[in-house]
Scaffold this motif. Structure first.
Motif, mmCIF file in Angstrom:
data_model
loop_
_atom_site.group_PDB
_atom_site.id
_atom_site.type_symbol
_atom_site.label_atom_id
_atom_site.label_comp_id
_atom_site.label_asym_id
_atom_site.label_seq_id
_atom_site.Cartn_x
_atom_site.Cartn_y
_atom_site.Cartn_z
ATOM 1 N N GLN A 319 0.907 -1.333 0.086
ATOM 2 C CA GLN A 319 -0.064 -0.048 -0.119
ATOM 3 C C GLN A 319 0.755 1.271 -0.052
ATOM 4 N N ASP A 320 2.267 1.220 0.634
ATOM 5 C CA ASP A 320 2.852 2.572 0.700
ATOM 6 C C ASP A 320 3.483 2.791 -0.652
ATOM 7 N N SER A 321 3.406 1.912 -1.552
ATOM 8 C CA SER A 321 4.279 2.043 -2.808
ATOM 9 C C SER A 321 3.194 2.368 -3.947
ATOM 10 N N LEU A 322 1.894 2.344 -3.422
ATOM 11 C CA LEU A 322 0.704 2.592 -4.360
ATOM 12 C C LEU A 322 0.564 4.187 -4.619
ATOM 13 N N PRO A 323 0.303 4.665 -5.784
ATOM 14 C CA PRO A 323 -0.133 5.811 -5.775
ATOM 15 C C PRO A 323 -1.705 5.952 -5.184
ATOM 16 N N ILE A 324 -2.140 7.063 -4.764
ATOM 17 C CA ILE A 324 -3.573 7.287 -4.051
ATOM 18 C C ILE A 324 -4.553 6.720 -4.671
ATOM 19 N N TRP A 325 -4.487 7.245 -6.068
ATOM 20 C CA TRP A 325 -5.792 7.021 -6.764
ATOM 21 C C TRP A 325 -5.683 5.368 -6.893
ATOM 22 N N GLY A 326 -4.642 4.831 -7.057
ATOM 23 C CA GLY A 326 -4.266 3.241 -7.190
ATOM 24 C C GLY A 326 -4.987 2.590 -5.975
ATOM 25 N N ALA A 327 -4.663 3.097 -4.649
ATOM 26 C CA ALA A 327 -4.933 2.471 -3.576
ATOM 27 C C ALA A 327 -6.518 2.490 -3.188
ATOM 28 N N TRP A 328 -7.263 3.792 -3.712
ATOM 29 C CA TRP A 328 -8.652 3.827 -3.561
ATOM 30 C C TRP A 328 -9.415 2.889 -4.682
ATOM 31 N N VAL A 329 -8.808 2.808 -5.771
ATOM 32 C CA VAL A 329 -9.573 1.963 -6.816
ATOM 33 C C VAL A 329 -9.413 0.502 -6.273
ATOM 34 N N LEU A 330 -8.166 -0.035 -5.865
ATOM 35 C CA LEU A 330 -8.142 -1.416 -5.626
ATOM 36 C C LEU A 330 -9.007 -1.645 -4.134
ATOM 37 N N ALA A 331 -8.951 -0.605 -3.180
ATOM 38 C CA ALA A 331 -9.747 -0.902 -2.245
ATOM 39 C C ALA A 331 -11.321 -1.087 -2.561
ATOM 40 N N GLY A 332 -11.706 -0.438 -3.586
ATOM 41 C CA GLY A 332 -13.164 -0.292 -4.138
ATOM 42 C C GLY A 332 -13.325 -1.584 -4.577
ATOM 43 N N ILE A 333 -12.486 -2.100 -5.447
ATOM 44 C CA ILE A 333 -12.683 -3.490 -6.269
ATOM 45 C C ILE A 333 -12.768 -4.665 -5.089
ATOM 46 N N PHE A 362 -11.604 -5.189 -12.227
ATOM 47 C CA PHE A 362 -10.357 -5.931 -11.495
ATOM 48 C C PHE A 362 -9.228 -5.940 -12.775
ATOM 49 N N THR A 363 -9.573 -6.579 -13.871
ATOM 50 C CA THR A 363 -8.432 -6.627 -14.988
ATOM 51 C C THR A 363 -8.155 -5.306 -15.404
ATOM 52 N N GLY A 364 -8.903 -4.359 -15.614
ATOM 53 C CA GLY A 364 -8.459 -3.020 -16.278
ATOM 54 C C GLY A 364 -7.701 -2.308 -14.851
ATOM 55 N N ALA A 365 -8.090 -2.240 -14.009
ATOM 56 C CA ALA A 365 -7.682 -1.558 -12.794
ATOM 57 C C ALA A 365 -6.296 -2.207 -12.311
ATOM 58 N N GLY A 366 -6.314 -3.571 -12.471
ATOM 59 C CA GLY A 366 -5.269 -4.401 -11.996
ATOM 60 C C GLY A 366 -3.974 -3.993 -12.811
ATOM 61 N N ILE A 367 -4.233 -3.898 -14.176
ATOM 62 C CA ILE A 367 -3.136 -3.564 -15.250
ATOM 63 C C ILE A 367 -2.503 -2.143 -14.760
ATOM 64 N N ALA A 368 -3.614 -1.070 -14.885
ATOM 65 C CA ALA A 368 -3.238 0.212 -14.459
ATOM 66 C C ALA A 368 -2.524 0.544 -13.592
ATOM 67 N N ALA A 381 0.298 -9.856 -18.235
ATOM 68 C CA ALA A 381 -0.222 -10.942 -19.022
ATOM 69 C C ALA A 381 -1.074 -11.904 -17.937
ATOM 70 N N VAL A 382 -0.339 -12.189 -16.673
ATOM 71 C CA VAL A 382 -1.244 -12.960 -15.677
ATOM 72 C C VAL A 382 -2.609 -12.389 -15.529
ATOM 73 N N ILE A 383 -2.736 -11.047 -15.319
ATOM 74 C CA ILE A 383 -3.785 -10.602 -14.866
ATOM 75 C C ILE A 383 -4.849 -10.731 -16.051
ATOM 76 N N ILE A 384 -4.289 -10.403 -17.161
ATOM 77 C CA ILE A 384 -5.312 -10.716 -18.072
ATOM 78 C C ILE A 384 -5.791 -12.072 -18.358
ATOM 79 N N PHE A 385 -4.807 -13.150 -18.209
ATOM 80 C CA PHE A 385 -5.370 -14.387 -18.093
ATOM 81 C C PHE A 385 -6.348 -14.607 -17.000
ATOM 82 N N LEU A 386 -6.154 -14.306 -15.821
ATOM 83 C CA LEU A 386 -7.052 -14.491 -14.839
ATOM 84 C C LEU A 386 -8.528 -13.850 -15.063
ATOM 85 N N GLY A 387 -8.559 -12.374 -15.562
ATOM 86 C CA GLY A 387 -9.706 -11.922 -15.833
ATOM 87 C C GLY A 387 -10.567 -12.714 -16.849
ATOM 88 N N ALA A 388 -9.830 -13.122 -17.868
ATOM 89 C CA ALA A 388 -10.438 -14.191 -18.991
ATOM 90 C C ALA A 388 -10.793 -15.320 -18.437
#
Ligand SMILES: [Zn+2]
Ligand SMILES: [Zn+2]
Length: 406
Positions: A319-333, A362-368, A381-388
């Motif tokens: 969490q400390d290395s995530l950008p603020i928006w990334g932390a909020w988006v991941l938490a929301g997901i 999850f797939t979109g935000a995970g990659i972003a 690529a692993v995230i895309i595979f998991l999403g699919a």
């Protein structure tokens, strides 16, 4: 890094051991949806805590810096005294959480499970941390450093994990001093004689001192007096607030509208019928909430649950290395994720659509998020595979019409 987060692997190992014990002794103390809902509540409380703990620590530091009366050294004696004071603070926080409606609205989450096993210890409210820390602030005013208070507080929370079990009976002389599985089973009982008893954290002495002690007699009926009847952790955290607001709206007197939040659970103004008294359970006919969404839906939930554990661990450790928006988006997901799994287990209409939206997010935000922190790598690529793969699994479920709604 919090002690609680570092203890998570041990929690899971002990839950595994208790599952083996239950299979060995043919005592069914776990159900699959309840286990997922309990851990879902725990995940949510860790994720919400990731955003609130810095502010809470700030309030402690400010109080220590500006209001302390003494400057106490961090020696063994001070650690022991701090432990006793934190345990006393916990007793009063916990007791008031059962006796004052707006505090109960947060704490109720811990009591909703109708089972009693180690996973119930992880069933934690998402907002309780914002209400509980006030009870330990006087220790900082006394002059104990916040790091000592928070460390002792974490140890007190950790202690309470192992007492959530039916595998241990009475423990001899320890029952006189310590909070034990037997004492805490009483606390989780919804039988009238067990309600609002045994509020202890680590030491049972406070209940004996302040008159709230009740020994275990017959095995309690576990849960709250009006069962939640849902596996959704989001609803678990908000339903009692919704009840209180609805009751306040029905009150005619302005004073009563405020009193609703300050009175004990079950309170009603006289013109709405007065206080509701808890009823005895009919043990021969008592039915716990249960649903059957089908074996394939359970398999889907199990796979997604392990994926959720991996994503939550990444969130908590990074969490400390995530950008603020990334932390909020991941938490929301993650919040949508625990909710989606709960609704799939309930067999709710719309659960699969919610899950499809969540998997896409999850797939979109995970990659972003990944690319913003670490740049492109084969993990994308692993995230895309998991999403699919998740989407294909979901499509197969909806084709079966297994989770068609009730
Ligand atoms: Zn409680
Ligand atoms: Zn408990």
């Amino acid at each position: 890094m919090g002690y609680i987060i570092l203890s998570i692997p041990v929690f899971f190992l002990l839950i595994g051991a208790e599952l083996l014990w239950s299979a060995w002794t043919h005592r069914k103390v776990y159900t699959f949806p309840d286990l997922i809902a309990n851990i879902g509540c725990g995940i949510g409380s860790q994720v919400v805590g990731a955003f609130t703990k810095a502010a809470i620590f700030g309030v402690y530091l400010w109080t220590y810096d500006h209001l302390r009366v003494f400057t106490l050294p961090a020696n063994v004696l001070i650690w022991v005294i701090t432990f006793l004071l934190v345990d006393l603070g916990y007793y009063w926080f916990h007791r008031l959480s059962h006796e004052v409606n707006f505090l109960w609205a947060a704490h109720i989450v811990h009591h909703q499970s109708e089972e009693y096993n180690l996973s119930v210890a992880l069933r934690q409210s998402w907002w309780q941390g914002l209400f509980s820390f006030w009870f330990y602030l006087p220790i900082a005013v006394l002059g104990v450093h916040p790091v000592v208070i928070l460390t002792v507080g974490a140890l007190n929370t950790l202690y309470q994990f192992w007492i959530h079990t039916r595998a241990i009976g009475r423990m001899g002389w320890l029952e006189h001093v310590f909070n034990t599985p037997s004492h805490h089973r009483v606390h989780h009982g919804s039988d009238p004689k067990y309600l609002d008893r045994n509020h202890a954290g680590s030491l049972i002495i406070w209940d004996k001192l302040f008159g709230t002690f009740q020994p275990e007699e017959e095995e309690p009926v576990y849960g709250i007096t009006t069962p939640l009847r849902s596996w959704d952790p989001v609803w678990a955290n908000f339903h009692y607030w919704a009840d209180l607001v609805a009751l306040a709206r029905r009150c005619t007197a302005l004073g009563d509208k405020v009193r609703v939040f300050l009175k004990p659970p079950g309170w009603r103004p006289a013109d709405l019928g007065g206080r509701e008294r808890p009823k005895e359970h009919d043990r021969t006919n008592y039915l716990k909430y249960s649903t059957d969404a089908g074996a394939n839906a359970r398999r889907y939930v199990l796979v997604q649950f392990f994926l959720l554990l991996a994503v939550t661990s990444l969130f908590l450790f990074k969490q400390d290395s995530l950008p603020i928006w990334g932390a909020w988006v991941l938490a929301g997901i993650i919040v949508l994720w625990v909710m989606g799994l709960g609704l799939v287990l309930e067999g709710r209409r719309g659960a699969l659509t919610l899950e499809a939206v969540r998997v896409l997010l999850f797939t979109g935000a995970g990659i972003a998020v990944w690319m913003s922190v670490l740049g492109w790598s084969w993990w994308c690529a692993v995230i895309i595979f998991l999403g699919a793969a998740s989407m294909i699994h979901l499509t197969a479920l909806s084709g079966e019409g297994e989770v068609a709604g009730q």
